[in-house]
Motif scaffolding. Structure first.
Motif, PDB file in Angstrom:
ATOM      1  N   LEU A 177       0.841  -1.196   0.000  1.00  0.00           N
ATOM      2  CA  LEU A 177       0.000   0.000   0.000  1.00  0.00           C
ATOM      3  C   LEU A 177       0.873   1.242   0.000  1.00  0.00           C
ATOM      4  CD1 LEU A 177      -2.437  -1.219   2.797  1.00  0.00           C
ATOM      5  CD2 LEU A 177      -3.028  -1.014   0.367  1.00  0.00           C
ATOM      6  N   SER A 178       0.428   2.273  -0.710  1.00  0.00           N
ATOM      7  CA  SER A 178       1.194   3.512  -0.775  1.00  0.00           C
ATOM      8  C   SER A 178       0.289   4.703  -0.486  1.00  0.00           C
ATOM      9  CB  SER A 178       1.835   3.680  -2.157  1.00  0.00           C
ATOM     10  OG  SER A 178       2.599   4.869  -2.210  1.00  0.00           O
ATOM     11  N   PRO A 179       0.472   5.382   0.665  1.00  0.00           N
ATOM     12  CA  PRO A 179      -0.298   6.595   0.948  1.00  0.00           C
ATOM     13  C   PRO A 179       0.099   7.727   0.005  1.00  0.00           C
ATOM     14  CG  PRO A 179       0.807   5.728   2.919  1.00  0.00           C
ATOM     15  CD  PRO A 179       1.402   5.039   1.737  1.00  0.00           C
ATOM     16  N   GLY A 180      -0.742   8.750  -0.059  1.00  0.00           N
ATOM     17  CA  GLY A 180      -0.469   9.866  -0.948  1.00  0.00           C
ATOM     18  C   GLY A 180       0.816  10.606  -0.661  1.00  0.00           C
ATOM     19  N   TRP A 181       1.290  10.560   0.597  1.00  0.00           N
ATOM     20  CA  TRP A 181       2.499  11.302   0.967  1.00  0.00           C
ATOM     21  C   TRP A 181       3.786  10.542   0.647  1.00  0.00           C
ATOM     22  CZ3 TRP A 181       5.062   8.172   4.287  1.00  0.00           C
ATOM     23  CH2 TRP A 181       4.287   7.322   5.100  1.00  0.00           C
ATOM     24  N   SER A 182       3.659   9.292   0.224  1.00  0.00           N
ATOM     25  CA  SER A 182       4.826   8.418   0.081  1.00  0.00           C
ATOM     26  C   SER A 182       5.256   8.264  -1.374  1.00  0.00           C
ATOM     27  CB  SER A 182       4.501   7.033   0.652  1.00  0.00           C
ATOM     28  OG  SER A 182       5.572   6.126   0.449  1.00  0.00           O
ATOM     29  N   ILE A 183       6.572   8.200  -1.594  1.00  0.00           N
ATOM     30  CA  ILE A 183       7.042   7.749  -2.895  1.00  0.00           C
ATOM     31  C   ILE A 183       6.713   6.265  -3.023  1.00  0.00           C
ATOM     32  CG2 ILE A 183       8.920   9.445  -2.953  1.00  0.00           C
ATOM     33  CD1 ILE A 183      10.857   7.019  -2.505  1.00  0.00           C
ATOM     34  N   HIS A 184       6.730   5.737  -4.232  1.00  0.00           N
ATOM     35  CA  HIS A 184       6.459   4.316  -4.471  1.00  0.00           C
ATOM     36  C   HIS A 184       7.257   3.924  -5.694  1.00  0.00           C
ATOM     37  CE1 HIS A 184       3.301   7.146  -5.587  1.00  0.00           C
ATOM     38  NE2 HIS A 184       3.196   6.520  -6.730  1.00  0.00           N
ATOM     39  N   SER A 185       8.383   3.303  -5.433  1.00  0.00           N
ATOM     40  CA  SER A 185       9.320   2.971  -6.497  1.00  0.00           C
ATOM     41  C   SER A 185      10.055   1.705  -6.104  1.00  0.00           C
ATOM     42  CB  SER A 185      10.311   4.126  -6.690  1.00  0.00           C
ATOM     43  OG  SER A 185      11.203   3.857  -7.736  1.00  0.00           O
ATOM     44  N   GLY A 186      10.567   0.991  -7.090  1.00  0.00           N
ATOM     45  CA  GLY A 186      11.250  -0.245  -6.741  1.00  0.00           C
ATOM     46  C   GLY A 186      12.221  -0.713  -7.797  1.00  0.00           C
ATOM     47  N   ALA A 187      13.069  -1.656  -7.413  1.00  0.00           N
ATOM     48  CA  ALA A 187      14.010  -2.299  -8.325  1.00  0.00           C
ATOM     49  C   ALA A 187      14.007  -3.791  -8.046  1.00  0.00           C
ATOM     50  CB  ALA A 187      15.414  -1.730  -8.158  1.00  0.00           C
ATOM     51  N   GLY A 188      14.053  -4.583  -9.108  1.00  0.00           N
ATOM     52  CA  GLY A 188      14.010  -6.032  -8.959  1.00  0.00           C
ATOM     53  C   GLY A 188      15.339  -6.685  -9.238  1.00  0.00           C
ATOM     54  N   THR A 189      15.559  -7.824  -8.610  1.00  0.00           N
ATOM     55  CA  THR A 189      16.781  -8.582  -8.852  1.00  0.00           C
ATOM     56  C   THR A 189      16.658  -9.473 -10.085  1.00  0.00           C
ATOM     57  OG1 THR A 189      16.061 -10.404  -7.430  1.00  0.00           O
ATOM     58  CG2 THR A 189      17.283  -8.605  -6.386  1.00  0.00           C
ATOM     59  N   GLY A 190      15.482  -9.499 -10.699  1.00  0.00           N
ATOM     60  CA  GLY A 190      15.236 -10.287 -11.903  1.00  0.00           C
ATOM     61  C   GLY A 190      13.942  -9.836 -12.551  1.00  0.00           C
ATOM     62  N   ARG A 191      13.454 -10.618 -13.495  1.00  0.00           N
ATOM     63  CA  ARG A 191      12.255 -10.270 -14.245  1.00  0.00           C
ATOM     64  C   ARG A 191      11.035 -10.166 -13.321  1.00  0.00           C
ATOM     65  NH1 ARG A 191       8.369 -13.523 -16.246  1.00  0.00           N
ATOM     66  NH2 ARG A 191       9.600 -15.349 -15.637  1.00  0.00           N
ATOM     67  N   TYR A 192      10.189  -9.163 -13.579  1.00  0.00           N
ATOM     68  CA  TYR A 192       8.945  -9.008 -12.825  1.00  0.00           C
ATOM     69  C   TYR A 192       8.002  -8.097 -13.591  1.00  0.00           C
ATOM     70  CZ  TYR A 192      10.325  -4.262 -11.304  1.00  0.00           C
ATOM     71  OH  TYR A 192      10.676  -2.927 -11.260  1.00  0.00           O
ATOM     72  N   ALA A 193       6.754  -8.062 -13.148  1.00  0.00           N
ATOM     73  CA  ALA A 193       5.753  -7.114 -13.625  1.00  0.00           C
ATOM     74  C   ALA A 193       4.976  -6.662 -12.402  1.00  0.00           C
ATOM     75  CB  ALA A 193       4.837  -7.763 -14.658  1.00  0.00           C
ATOM     76  N   PHE A 194       4.173  -5.623 -12.558  1.00  0.00           N
ATOM     77  CA  PHE A 194       3.336  -5.238 -11.429  1.00  0.00           C
ATOM     78  C   PHE A 194       2.035  -4.605 -11.896  1.00  0.00           C
ATOM     79  CE2 PHE A 194       5.739  -1.339 -12.124  1.00  0.00           C
ATOM     80  CZ  PHE A 194       4.884  -0.297 -11.780  1.00  0.00           C
ATOM     81  N   ILE A 195       1.014  -4.789 -11.067  1.00  0.00           N
ATOM     82  CA  ILE A 195      -0.285  -4.161 -11.284  1.00  0.00           C
ATOM     83  C   ILE A 195      -0.400  -3.012 -10.303  1.00  0.00           C
ATOM     84  CG2 ILE A 195      -2.800  -4.462 -11.144  1.00  0.00           C
ATOM     85  CD1 ILE A 195      -2.302  -7.444 -11.807  1.00  0.00           C
ATOM     86  N   TRP A 196      -0.762  -1.846 -10.815  1.00  0.00           N
ATOM     87  CA  TRP A 196      -0.952  -0.674  -9.966  1.00  0.00           C
ATOM     88  C   TRP A 196      -2.429  -0.287  -9.998  1.00  0.00           C
ATOM     89  CZ3 TRP A 196      -3.015   2.983 -13.091  1.00  0.00           C
ATOM     90  CH2 TRP A 196      -2.695   2.920 -14.452  1.00  0.00           C
TER      91      TRP A 196
END
Length: 280
Positions: A240-259
């Motif tokens: 979960l990401s509140p409005g005040w928070s950044i939301h970013s990431g890096a993976g160690t391998g292949r991935y996808a995400f649903i936002w």
């Protein structure tokens, strides 16, 4: 059949800055979403978003009444989106059955009634990812394929973030009340998502990471720009990401995400970008 519901209260930025790893996970990370034969829901007080995982392995699984919403029927005052990231399955709603293949979605308008989930092959069950937010008007229910999604290409190989954003529930694809939902795919060798970072205080967001190998991990960054924290996520975990928070990431391998987003503004580009030098 039972429906398991957990409730997440709102966590403020000062609280988040003082939490240890376990405290951050308890406040923001959703684990064990997809369990065979079960319906697992998380009711978040961030814009009242409901995040769920449904895995039919035998009997049809039904969501009709969820006590936490305070209404007689789950969709009485809510809209929903369902994305299938498993085997072929079906969603029954409003007197119709919708066949959902891998990475296909269904937007469901307010007041449509009970949701019924089934898998074509229980040995390779569907993995239905559910997102639901309060609604004030009814919009048409729409079956959305990947071909129907609005595609936005961002980033570059040089920045390790070349990606395609497939916008499923979006004003250019289907009408909704406040939900926005999409699926982001990466070019080979690209590992960073949502960087440079941003915040959007007018709405919350939730990420579900999937398509990962067993040993792959996502280092998901959160917190106020000047007080960043991180959590480590594996396949099929959400954050979960509140409005005040950044939301970013890096993976160690292949991935996808649903936002998915819910809140005041339906404009996808409504965000406050954070300069790299402001991150701490």
């Amino acid at each position: 059949m039972t429906i398991s519901v957990s409730v997440r209260q709102v966590v403020g930025p000062e609280d988040a800055a003082r939490r240890n790893t376990q405290g951050l996970r308890e406040g923001f990370v959703i684990e064990a979403l997809f369990q065979p034969g079960e319906v697992n829901l998380t009711y978040s007080h961030l814009d009242r978003m409901v995040v769920g995982g449904i895995v039919p392995t035998g009997e049809t699984l039904v969501i009709d009444r969820v006590a936490e919403t305070g209404t007689e029927r789950f969709l009485e005052r809510r809209e929903a989106a369902v994305v299938n990231i498993g085997g072929a399955g079906r969603v029954g709603v409003g007197g119709r059955d919708y066949a959902l293949g891998f990475q296909e979605a269904l937007y469901v308008g307010m007041g449509e009634g009970a949701l019924a989930f089934s898998s074509d092959d229980p040995a390779e069950p569907a993995l239905f990812y559910l997102l639901s937010a309060p609604a004030h008007r009814a919009c048409p229910t729409v079956h959305i394929t990947r071909e129907m999604a609005r595609k936005v290409h961002l980033g570059s190989a040089e920045e390790s973030n070349a990606r395609t954003i497939n916008q499923y529930v979006h004003p250019d694809v289907c009408e909704s009340c406040q939900l926005l939902v999409g699926l982001t795919m990466f070019e080979p060798g690209s590992v960073w998502n949502t960087m440079p970072a941003h915040v959007h205080d007018r709405r919350m967001e939730v990420y579900l990471y999937f398509g990962m190998e067993e040993a792959t991990r996502i280092f998901h960054f959160m917190g106020e720009p000047g007080e960043t924290r991180h959590v480590v996520l594996k396949n099929h975990e959400a954050v979960l990401s509140p409005g005040w928070s950044i939301h970013s990431g890096a993976g160690t391998g292949r991935y996808a995400f649903i936002w998915a987003m819910a809140g005041d503004n339906m404009s996808f580009t409504d965000m406050d970008k954070v300069p790299m030098e402001a991150l701490r």
